[in-house]
Design a protein around this motif. Sequence first.
Motif, PDB file in Angstrom:
ATOM      1  N   GLY A 126      14.471   0.854   7.106  1.00 31.17           N
ATOM      2  CA  GLY A 126      13.596   1.925   6.624  1.00 31.17           C
ATOM      3  C   GLY A 126      12.566   2.323   7.666  1.00 31.17           C
ATOM      4  O   GLY A 126      11.862   1.470   8.213  1.00 31.17           O
ATOM      5  N   ILE A 142       6.694  16.656   2.100  1.00 27.44           N
ATOM      6  CA  ILE A 142       7.692  16.390   1.053  1.00 27.44           C
ATOM      7  C   ILE A 142       7.228  15.247   0.140  1.00 27.44           C
ATOM      8  O   ILE A 142       7.687  15.136  -0.980  1.00 27.44           O
ATOM      9  CB  ILE A 142       9.091  16.105   1.633  1.00 27.44           C
ATOM     10  N   ALA A 152       3.741  12.275   0.595  1.00 25.71           N
ATOM     11  CA  ALA A 152       2.293  12.096   0.745  1.00 25.71           C
ATOM     12  C   ALA A 152       1.669  13.227   1.555  1.00 25.71           C
ATOM     13  O   ALA A 152       2.270  13.720   2.516  1.00 25.71           O
ATOM     14  CB  ALA A 152       2.006  10.769   1.434  1.00 25.71           C
TER      15      ALA A 152
HETATM   16  C1  LIG Z   1       5.635  13.156  -3.985  1.00 19.73           C
HETATM   17  C2  LIG Z   1       4.851  12.026  -3.380  1.00 19.73           C
HETATM   18  C3  LIG Z   1       3.495  12.182  -3.142  1.00 19.73           C
HETATM   19  C4  LIG Z   1       2.762  11.150  -2.581  1.00 19.73           C
HETATM   20  N1  LIG Z   1       1.449  11.359  -2.296  1.00 19.73           N
HETATM   21  C5  LIG Z   1       0.776  10.441  -1.591  1.00 19.73           C
HETATM   22  C6  LIG Z   1      -0.486  10.759  -1.045  1.00 19.73           C
HETATM   23  O1  LIG Z   1      -0.966  11.888  -1.155  1.00 19.73           O
HETATM   24  N2  LIG Z   1      -1.145   9.783  -0.365  1.00 19.73           N
HETATM   25  C7  LIG Z   1      -0.603   8.549  -0.157  1.00 19.73           C
HETATM   26  O2  LIG Z   1      -1.228   7.706   0.496  1.00 19.73           O
HETATM   27  N3  LIG Z   1       0.620   8.229  -0.641  1.00 19.73           N
HETATM   28  C8  LIG Z   1       1.326   9.149  -1.328  1.00 19.73           C
HETATM   29  N4  LIG Z   1       2.593   8.875  -1.748  1.00 19.73           N
HETATM   30  C9  LIG Z   1       3.115   7.497  -1.620  1.00 19.73           C
HETATM   31  C10 LIG Z   1       3.535   7.141  -0.202  1.00 19.73           C
HETATM   32  O3  LIG Z   1       4.228   8.213   0.373  1.00 19.73           O
HETATM   33  C11 LIG Z   1       4.414   5.895  -0.214  1.00 19.73           C
HETATM   34  O4  LIG Z   1       3.770   4.862  -0.925  1.00 19.73           O
HETATM   35  C12 LIG Z   1       4.694   5.419   1.214  1.00 19.73           C
HETATM   36  O5  LIG Z   1       5.419   6.392   1.922  1.00 19.73           O
HETATM   37  C13 LIG Z   1       5.464   4.110   1.173  1.00 19.73           C
HETATM   38  O6  LIG Z   1       5.858   3.785   2.481  1.00 19.73           O
HETATM   39  P1  LIG Z   1       7.158   2.888   2.752  1.00 19.73           P
HETATM   40  O7  LIG Z   1       7.351   2.852   4.218  1.00 19.73           O
HETATM   41  O8  LIG Z   1       7.046   1.606   2.012  1.00 19.73           O
HETATM   42  O9  LIG Z   1       8.354   3.653   2.033  1.00 19.73           O
HETATM   43  P2  LIG Z   1       8.953   5.097   2.244  1.00 19.73           P
HETATM   44  O10 LIG Z   1       7.963   6.034   2.776  1.00 19.73           O
HETATM   45  O11 LIG Z   1       9.622   5.412   0.974  1.00 19.73           O
HETATM   46  O12 LIG Z   1      10.046   4.873   3.371  1.00 19.73           O
HETATM   47  C14 LIG Z   1      11.170   4.073   3.151  1.00 19.73           C
HETATM   48  C15 LIG Z   1      12.257   4.500   4.116  1.00 19.73           C
HETATM   49  O13 LIG Z   1      13.348   3.607   3.983  1.00 19.73           O
HETATM   50  C16 LIG Z   1      14.558   4.356   4.031  1.00 19.73           C
HETATM   51  N5  LIG Z   1      15.575   3.583   3.342  1.00 19.73           N
HETATM   52  C17 LIG Z   1      15.563   3.160   2.053  1.00 19.73           C
HETATM   53  N6  LIG Z   1      16.661   2.449   1.792  1.00 19.73           N
HETATM   54  C18 LIG Z   1      17.380   2.417   2.940  1.00 19.73           C
HETATM   55  C19 LIG Z   1      18.618   1.810   3.305  1.00 19.73           C
HETATM   56  N7  LIG Z   1      19.347   1.091   2.443  1.00 19.73           N
HETATM   57  N8  LIG Z   1      19.081   1.958   4.576  1.00 19.73           N
HETATM   58  C20 LIG Z   1      18.336   2.673   5.496  1.00 19.73           C
HETATM   59  N9  LIG Z   1      17.179   3.269   5.191  1.00 19.73           N
HETATM   60  C21 LIG Z   1      16.693   3.125   3.935  1.00 19.73           C
HETATM   61  C22 LIG Z   1      14.199   5.650   3.320  1.00 19.73           C
HETATM   62  O14 LIG Z   1      15.090   6.690   3.661  1.00 19.73           O
HETATM   63  C23 LIG Z   1      12.787   5.895   3.829  1.00 19.73           C
HETATM   64  O15 LIG Z   1      12.790   6.655   5.027  1.00 19.73           O
HETATM   65  C24 LIG Z   1       3.379   9.907  -2.274  1.00 19.73           C
HETATM   66  C25 LIG Z   1       4.750   9.752  -2.484  1.00 19.73           C
HETATM   67  C26 LIG Z   1       5.482  10.812  -3.003  1.00 19.73           C
HETATM   68  C27 LIG Z   1       6.967  10.645  -3.159  1.00 19.73           C
END
Ligand SMILES: Cc1cc2nc3c(=O)[nH]c(=O)nc-3n(C[C@H](O)[C@H](O)[C@H](O)COP(=O)(O)OP(=O)(O)OC[C@H]3O[C@@H](n4cnc5c(N)ncnc54)[C@H](O)[C@@H]3O)c2cc1C
Length: 471
Positions: free
Chosen positions: A9, A55, A57
């Motif tokens: 990810g 799209i 955050a």
């Molecule tokens: C509509 C929306 C609005 C939001 N608004 C805010 C905001 O304003 N402020 C804020 O702080 N947070 C906000 N958030 C929350 C924030 O975006 C997430 O909590 C944060 O991005 C989490 O980070 P992460 O790296 O854990 O996961 P993610 O950002 O979800 O990234 C995970 C990555 O792993 C990849 N992945 C998953 N499974 C696999 C696999 N099996 N193989 C390869 N790749 C994989 C995905 O494609 C993705 O690119 C929002 C989220 C959304 C959806």
Amino acid sequence: MSVDAVVVGAGPNGLTAAITLAAAGRSVVVLEQADEVGGAARTAELTLPGFAHDIGAAVMPLGFASPAWRDLPLGEHGLEWIAPEVEFGHPLDGGRAAIAYRDVERTATGLGADADRYRRMAGRMAVDWARLEPAVLGPLLSIPRHPVALARFGMKALLPATTFLRGAEDDLYPALFAGCAAHAILPLTRPMTTSFGLLFVALAHTTGWRYPRGGAGTLSRALAGYLRSVGGEIRLSHEVRTWSDLPDHRVAIFTTGPPALAAIAGDRLPDRLMRTFTRWSYGPGAFKVDYALDGPIPWADPRLEVAGTVHVGGTLAEVTAAEQQVADGSHPEQPFVLVAQPTAGDPSRAPEGKHIAWAYCHVPNGSTVDMTGPIEAQLERFAPGFRDRVLAKATTSPAGLEATNPNLVGGDVGGGSHGGLQLILRPSLSLDPYRITDEIYLGSASTPPGGGVHGINGYRAAQSALDGPLR
Ligand SMILES: Cc1cc2nc3c(=O)[nH]c(=O)nc-3n(C[C@H](O)[C@H](O)[C@H](O)COP(=O)(O)OP(=O)(O)OC[C@H]3O[C@@H](n4cnc5c(N)ncnc54)[C@H](O)[C@@H]3O)c2cc1C
């Protein structure tokens, strides 16, 4: 090829985990199923050419403040944080609004009969925040460095927001606090919803609710650029479905949800964790609308025009009712709507004189109901003439969110429900919640300190691996 670490990810947490390892001299490769980095922190022209929408955050109260990023040279890779003139606002009927400025006193002055109450609460949080930060943003079972400040915070934080706000005399302060507490995505009558309110108030009055110039994608590209500069490799369009999709490695850091990790790791997980992970519960989803606008949102209270974030949902009682309905599996007619309006401080996001905004509301997980009508009715209520400003819009359902990113199960933006024990036991009861086995680590929003763009989960998972097999 064998690497020290493979990271699954390339969202904020995966990139941060990889940076932490690569900067410590370990070989690391990141595997990302999408064709670009960023996960839920990406920017794209979702409506019209020249309108750069987030799209996921948009505003990142914990981004600028993140202990995982504050020492990284991300500015050299294109990141610039914008500090909004108004951190966030919360309109009420009659053209009034609660306005949160960086300054506690200026904020309190606008809250009528509750000015003193707010001054005491927010002033204390602003002073205590530096001491509280390591404990609040760290694992539950760590030894606090400032037990007195933490106890003072904890006694309040445990309360339902509705209980914490009892005794307020006006409607502005309760509404302002409710908007922050509703980031818990829980009914505000549930224990610990106050913790979200206190956290977001503290951030507003310390480091601010900032956002990256150019959009969330600028931050993700800066993280990726820095990662490559310290020797990390990123492989895009590389989905991990089974263990054999991973290159040879010493540790694997997942930034997926626990069920996805369980499906990939299979019997490499201890039975107890396999049971916990497969039973992981996801919270409500989000229904999101992105707008290209002919001008700024015509808020009845014009001070809201320069706010990065606006919480739209009316009084404490209304926000509480809306979130309760979502928890009960229904769709509120008057939802609590989160609005981000980045062009208030960053005109580069739209053609000259034009604006963008996103608005989303909580819905039951996996909902297929189109909430555009109720969202726009709430916007019209506090910004009469809003609809006339809309040049184009793009809606994204919970399924649409999940299609862009498998972590957003049923549209859950927080990596799993905050209900019951899942708020504190993320993903299970452990002194080191990031270490799953000697080989497997988890650093997604399903670990402390939860969702949001700050990279702390990934940073801590990588630190755990560096303290263990990658020492
Ligand atoms: C509509 C929306 C609005 C939001 N608004 C805010 C905001 O304003 N402020 C804020 O702080 N947070 C906000 N958030 C929350 C924030 O975006 C997430 O909590 C944060 O991005 C989490 O980070 P992460 O790296 O854990 O996961 P993610 O950002 O979800 O990234 C995970 C990555 O792993 C990849 N992945 C998953 N499974 C696999 C696999 N099996 N193989 C390869 N790749 C994989 C995905 O494609 C993705 O690119 C929002 C989220 C959304 C959806």
